[in-house]
Design a protein around this motif. Structure first.
Motif, mmCIF file in Angstrom:
data_model
loop_
_atom_site.group_PDB
_atom_site.id
_atom_site.type_symbol
_atom_site.label_atom_id
_atom_site.label_comp_id
_atom_site.label_asym_id
_atom_site.label_seq_id
_atom_site.Cartn_x
_atom_site.Cartn_y
_atom_site.Cartn_z
ATOM 1 N N ALA A 50 0.826 -1.207 0.000
ATOM 2 C CA ALA A 50 0.000 0.000 0.000
ATOM 3 C C ALA A 50 0.862 1.259 0.000
ATOM 4 C CB ALA A 50 -0.922 -0.001 1.216
ATOM 5 N N GLY A 51 1.903 1.279 0.837
ATOM 6 C CA GLY A 51 2.784 2.436 0.883
ATOM 7 C C GLY A 51 3.510 2.651 -0.428
ATOM 8 N N LEU A 52 4.023 1.581 -1.024
ATOM 9 C CA LEU A 52 4.728 1.705 -2.292
ATOM 10 C C LEU A 52 3.780 2.071 -3.429
ATOM 11 C CD1 LEU A 52 7.155 -1.330 -1.981
ATOM 12 C CD2 LEU A 52 7.783 1.083 -1.988
ATOM 13 N N ALA A 53 2.542 1.581 -3.371
ATOM 14 C CA ALA A 53 1.559 1.948 -4.394
ATOM 15 C C ALA A 53 1.238 3.440 -4.317
ATOM 16 C CB ALA A 53 0.289 1.120 -4.223
ATOM 17 N N GLY A 54 1.102 3.969 -3.101
ATOM 18 C CA GLY A 54 0.886 5.399 -2.945
ATOM 19 C C GLY A 54 2.052 6.204 -3.476
ATOM 20 N N ALA A 55 3.275 5.747 -3.215
ATOM 21 C CA ALA A 55 4.459 6.427 -3.728
ATOM 22 C C ALA A 55 4.504 6.379 -5.251
ATOM 23 C CB ALA A 55 5.716 5.802 -3.134
ATOM 24 N N ALA A 56 4.089 5.243 -5.836
ATOM 25 C CA ALA A 56 4.085 5.111 -7.291
ATOM 26 C C ALA A 56 3.104 6.088 -7.927
ATOM 27 C CB ALA A 56 3.735 3.672 -7.681
ATOM 28 N N LEU A 57 1.900 6.192 -7.357
ATOM 29 C CA LEU A 57 0.904 7.115 -7.897
ATOM 30 C C LEU A 57 1.388 8.559 -7.772
ATOM 31 C CD1 LEU A 57 -1.866 7.709 -9.084
ATOM 32 C CD2 LEU A 57 -2.809 7.655 -6.760
ATOM 33 N N ALA A 58 1.955 8.904 -6.616
ATOM 34 C CA ALA A 58 2.458 10.264 -6.415
ATOM 35 C C ALA A 58 3.591 10.572 -7.391
ATOM 36 C CB ALA A 58 2.940 10.435 -4.978
ATOM 37 N N THR A 59 4.453 9.598 -7.634
ATOM 38 C CA THR A 59 5.554 9.804 -8.575
ATOM 39 C C THR A 59 5.038 10.035 -9.981
ATOM 40 O OG1 THR A 59 6.963 8.372 -7.217
ATOM 41 C CG2 THR A 59 7.695 8.823 -9.449
#
Length: 410
Positions: A50-59
């Protein structure tokens, strides 16, 4: 380099140090903290994902709109959202709520900075220095990142020390540490807002402000790089610090304090290796440095699960860490070098999105493997994926040279 550019580099490095401190701390403590709270290995994988998915979307969002919105404002907003990661761990809600907060807070349990801010800073730094200094500037930036991670890893022993000194429960000490990390994220907001106009991208037209315009050559290069970086990141998702720390905790019963010292040593080795990478790249080239240091690091990692004792396992793991990060500043420099300046934010963003997405998938799969196959299976599978990436990268890009290498050859 002007005084203003040097000041901007120091501000970016300082903000990156604080962010990486929290990342290094989370990398050691996150898996153990959640496990102590009753969450399974699969549940830990869900939170990491979940944390990495949020970072991916933000990136992805900042790679498309970050330059037009403003690099300073974008970085400040990202830092403010990152504070949610620490707050979510301090609250320790149910798994579903924690996963949601981890997504919006871009909670990073990898132990290595994979944030949207990290990707965006890689696009800003090359604009502050000439080509001949680009790899060195990114190397010093990564030294700051890994130094922060080293101190954060060392600080992983603080919750137990606080509990002993104060007499409170370890859970209460964990909450205080996580809230401190949230406060440090807010300090990053102030640092980003102090940056000068030099970090902003100068748009040549209103059309460029609307969307990044890629040349056909750049588009083809990025497609290939994204495919390769995805494979590397998928393997890296099996090897997050949270899962590796959890592996040492379960396999050898290593305490949080000892793990803190171990991952402090890891980050020190990573930081020193960045400077070695810049020196080596000037002599053998960026792609050769990426491949010929990364490949042996994976072989060291494959040997770790077969170590007969904790001492041998740590030695092999440290040998791996002395080499594995040498491809980081060289990879960042290579991506910035082979695209046009106005394409750097998008190129950095989209390649990091690919990495983040597959880090997330790798983390989720690793949790399932660790729980359903074998405790050591993520280490073997992750190393194998990275070896495949090294061979494919060398075959695809060994002839595509950055400007400074073409000039030296001519």
């Amino acid at each position: 380099m002007s005084d203003s550019a040097f000041q901007d580099l120091i501000l970016i490095q300082s903000a990156a140090f604080l962010r990486s401190f929290c990342t290094g701390l989370f990398g050691v403590l996150l898996g153990i903290h959640l496990y102590r709270g009753g969450i399974s290995a699969f549940g830990i994988g869900i939170v990491l994902t979940a944390g990495l998915a949020g970072a991916a979307l933000a990136t992805l969002l900042v790679s498309i709109r970050g330059d037009s919105f403003g690099r300073r404002r974008t970085l400040a907003i990202l830092s403010a959202f990152t504070a949610l990661g620490g707050i979510s761990l301090a609250l320790h809600p149910s798994l579903s709520v924690l996963s949601l907060l981890a997504f919006f807070g871009m909670l990073n349990g990898t132990g290595t900075d994979r944030s949207a801010a990290y990707a965006f800073e890689q696009a800003a730094i090359p604009s502050l220095v000439p080509d001949r200094s680009r790899t060195w500037a990114l190397s010093w930036y990564n030294v700051a990142v890994d130094a922060g991670g080293a101190v954060g890893g060392l600080a992983a022993g603080l919750p137990l020390l606080f509990a002993r000194w104060s007499g409170e429960t370890p859970a209460a000490s964990y909450r205080k540490i996580f809230l401190i990390c949230a406060a440090l994220s807010m300090c990053g907001v102030a640092l980003y807002l102090a940056l000068s106009d030099r970090v902003e991208h100068r748009r040549s037209s209103s059309r460029e402000a609307e969307r990044p315009a890629l040349s056909p050559a750049t588009r083809g290069i990025l497609v290939r790089l994204c495919g390769l970086f995805s494979l590397d990141a998928f393997g890296g998702g099996f090897l997050t610090d949270a899962l590796v720390a959890f592996w040492f905790f379960r396999r050898f019963g290593v305490s949080e304090v000892s793990l803190g010292f171990l991952f402090f040593s890891v980050r020190v080795l990573n930081a020193l290796s960045h400077l070695g990478a810049a020196w080596l790249a000037r002599r053998i080239g960026l792609v050769n440095t990426m491949v010929f240091t990364h490949l042996p690091s994976s072989l060291f990692l494959m040997a770790v699960p077969f170590a007969p004792s904790l001492r041998v396992a740590i030695l092999l793991f440290l040998c791996r860490e002395a080499l594995v990060e040498m491809d980081v500043p060289t990879r960042q420099s290579y991506v910035a070098a082979i695209v046009r300046p106005e394409e750097r934010s998008f190129a950095s963003g989209v390649t990091n999105v690919a990495r983040n997405v597959f880090w997330a998938l790798g983390s989720l799969t690793a949790g399932m493997f660790m729980q359903g196959v074998a405790l050591s299976s993520p280490l073997l599978f992750g190393a194998g994926a990275k070896i495949a990436y090294d061979f494919l990268l060398f075959r695809s890009f060994r002839r595509l040279k950055p400007p400074e290498e073409r000039s030296a050859a001519s």
